[in-house]
Design a protein around this motif. Structure first.
Motif, mmCIF file in Angstrom:
data_model
loop_
_atom_site.group_PDB
_atom_site.id
_atom_site.type_symbol
_atom_site.label_atom_id
_atom_site.label_comp_id
_atom_site.label_asym_id
_atom_site.label_seq_id
_atom_site.Cartn_x
_atom_site.Cartn_y
_atom_site.Cartn_z
ATOM 1 N N ALA A 169 0.843 -1.200 0.000
ATOM 2 C CA ALA A 169 0.000 0.000 0.000
ATOM 3 C C ALA A 169 0.878 1.250 0.000
ATOM 4 O O ALA A 169 0.584 2.225 -0.700
ATOM 5 C CB ALA A 169 -0.932 -0.007 1.205
ATOM 6 N N ALA A 170 1.962 1.216 0.785
ATOM 7 C CA ALA A 170 2.884 2.358 0.811
ATOM 8 C C ALA A 170 3.536 2.549 -0.556
ATOM 9 O O ALA A 170 3.698 3.686 -1.013
ATOM 10 C CB ALA A 170 3.943 2.151 1.890
ATOM 11 N N LEU A 171 3.899 1.471 -1.213
ATOM 12 C CA LEU A 171 4.483 1.563 -2.540
ATOM 13 C C LEU A 171 3.483 2.177 -3.519
ATOM 14 O O LEU A 171 3.838 3.048 -4.322
ATOM 15 C CB LEU A 171 4.929 0.185 -3.027
ATOM 16 N N ALA A 172 2.232 1.759 -3.451
ATOM 17 C CA ALA A 172 1.204 2.316 -4.336
ATOM 18 C C ALA A 172 1.056 3.817 -4.108
ATOM 19 O O ALA A 172 0.922 4.593 -5.062
ATOM 20 C CB ALA A 172 -0.131 1.602 -4.120
ATOM 21 N N THR A 173 1.116 4.230 -2.845
ATOM 22 C CA THR A 173 1.025 5.662 -2.530
ATOM 23 C C THR A 173 2.193 6.420 -3.136
ATOM 24 O O THR A 173 2.016 7.484 -3.736
ATOM 25 C CB THR A 173 0.983 5.870 -1.000
ATOM 26 N N GLU A 174 3.402 5.885 -2.981
ATOM 27 C CA GLU A 174 4.584 6.557 -3.532
ATOM 28 C C GLU A 174 4.544 6.614 -5.054
ATOM 29 O O GLU A 174 4.929 7.612 -5.650
ATOM 30 C CB GLU A 174 5.860 5.857 -3.058
ATOM 31 N N LEU A 175 4.072 5.556 -5.687
ATOM 32 C CA LEU A 175 3.957 5.559 -7.146
ATOM 33 C C LEU A 175 2.957 6.608 -7.610
ATOM 34 O O LEU A 175 3.198 7.338 -8.569
ATOM 35 C CB LEU A 175 3.565 4.177 -7.663
ATOM 36 N N ALA A 176 1.836 6.706 -6.912
ATOM 37 C CA ALA A 176 0.834 7.715 -7.265
ATOM 38 C C ALA A 176 1.398 9.114 -7.067
ATOM 39 O O ALA A 176 1.178 10.007 -7.896
ATOM 40 C CB ALA A 176 -0.433 7.512 -6.435
ATOM 41 N N ARG A 177 2.132 9.308 -5.995
ATOM 42 C CA ARG A 177 2.732 10.610 -5.729
ATOM 43 C C ARG A 177 3.716 10.973 -6.848
ATOM 44 O O ARG A 177 3.731 12.100 -7.327
ATOM 45 C CB ARG A 177 3.444 10.589 -4.380
ATOM 46 N N GLY A 178 4.520 10.017 -7.271
ATOM 47 C CA GLY A 178 5.476 10.260 -8.352
ATOM 48 C C GLY A 178 4.785 10.607 -9.658
ATOM 49 O O GLY A 178 5.241 11.468 -10.405
ATOM 50 N N ARG A 179 3.665 9.955 -9.947
ATOM 51 C CA ARG A 179 2.919 10.261 -11.173
ATOM 52 C C ARG A 179 2.360 11.681 -11.114
ATOM 53 O O ARG A 179 2.372 12.393 -12.104
ATOM 54 C CB ARG A 179 1.794 9.248 -11.389
#
Length: 119
Positions: A94-104
């Motif tokens: 879930a944390a990885l998904a958050t970071e990926l969304a933030r990067g996008r």
């Protein structure tokens, strides 16, 4: 045989992957497995039998052919057992998904400002 004994074999896992795409003839499964693993037709048949005897696959006759499909019940039992361990990977994913969304969001070009309205 325990579910993980059945799933521990890479040939049987691959057969289940093939069957997950939809019902397959024994011949079609045999052709793929022979090409990928280099094993004989009787060996492929034995793997299909293990899957069938342990409830992971169903078979139905259609004329001279045998059509195999995944039976999801034992896989649900495996999923239930794995549920005890999901806490180890769910929060990091879930944390990885958050970071990926933030990067996008950060890479997204900002929209041009609307031109001032003329009066």
């Amino acid at each position: 045989m325990h579910a993980f004994d059945v799933l521990g074999d890479p040939v049987r896992r691959r057969i289940l992957e093939l069957l997950a795409a939809g019902e397959q003839t024994a011949g079609a499964v045999n052709a793929v497995i022979r090409d990928e693993f280099g094993i004989s037709q009787p060996a492929v048949s034995q793997h299909l039998r293990v899957l069938r005897d342990n409830g992971f696959a169903t078979v139905r006759p259609e004329g001279t052919r045998r059509l195999y499909a995944v039976d999801p019940h034992p896989l649900r039992e495996v999923d239930d057992w794995l549920g005890h361990f999901r806490r180890f990977w769910t929060p990091p994913l879930a944390a990885l998904a958050t970071e990926l969304a933030r990067g996008r969001r950060e890479r997204r070009p900002s929209a041009p400002a609307d031109p001032p309205e003329e009066r």
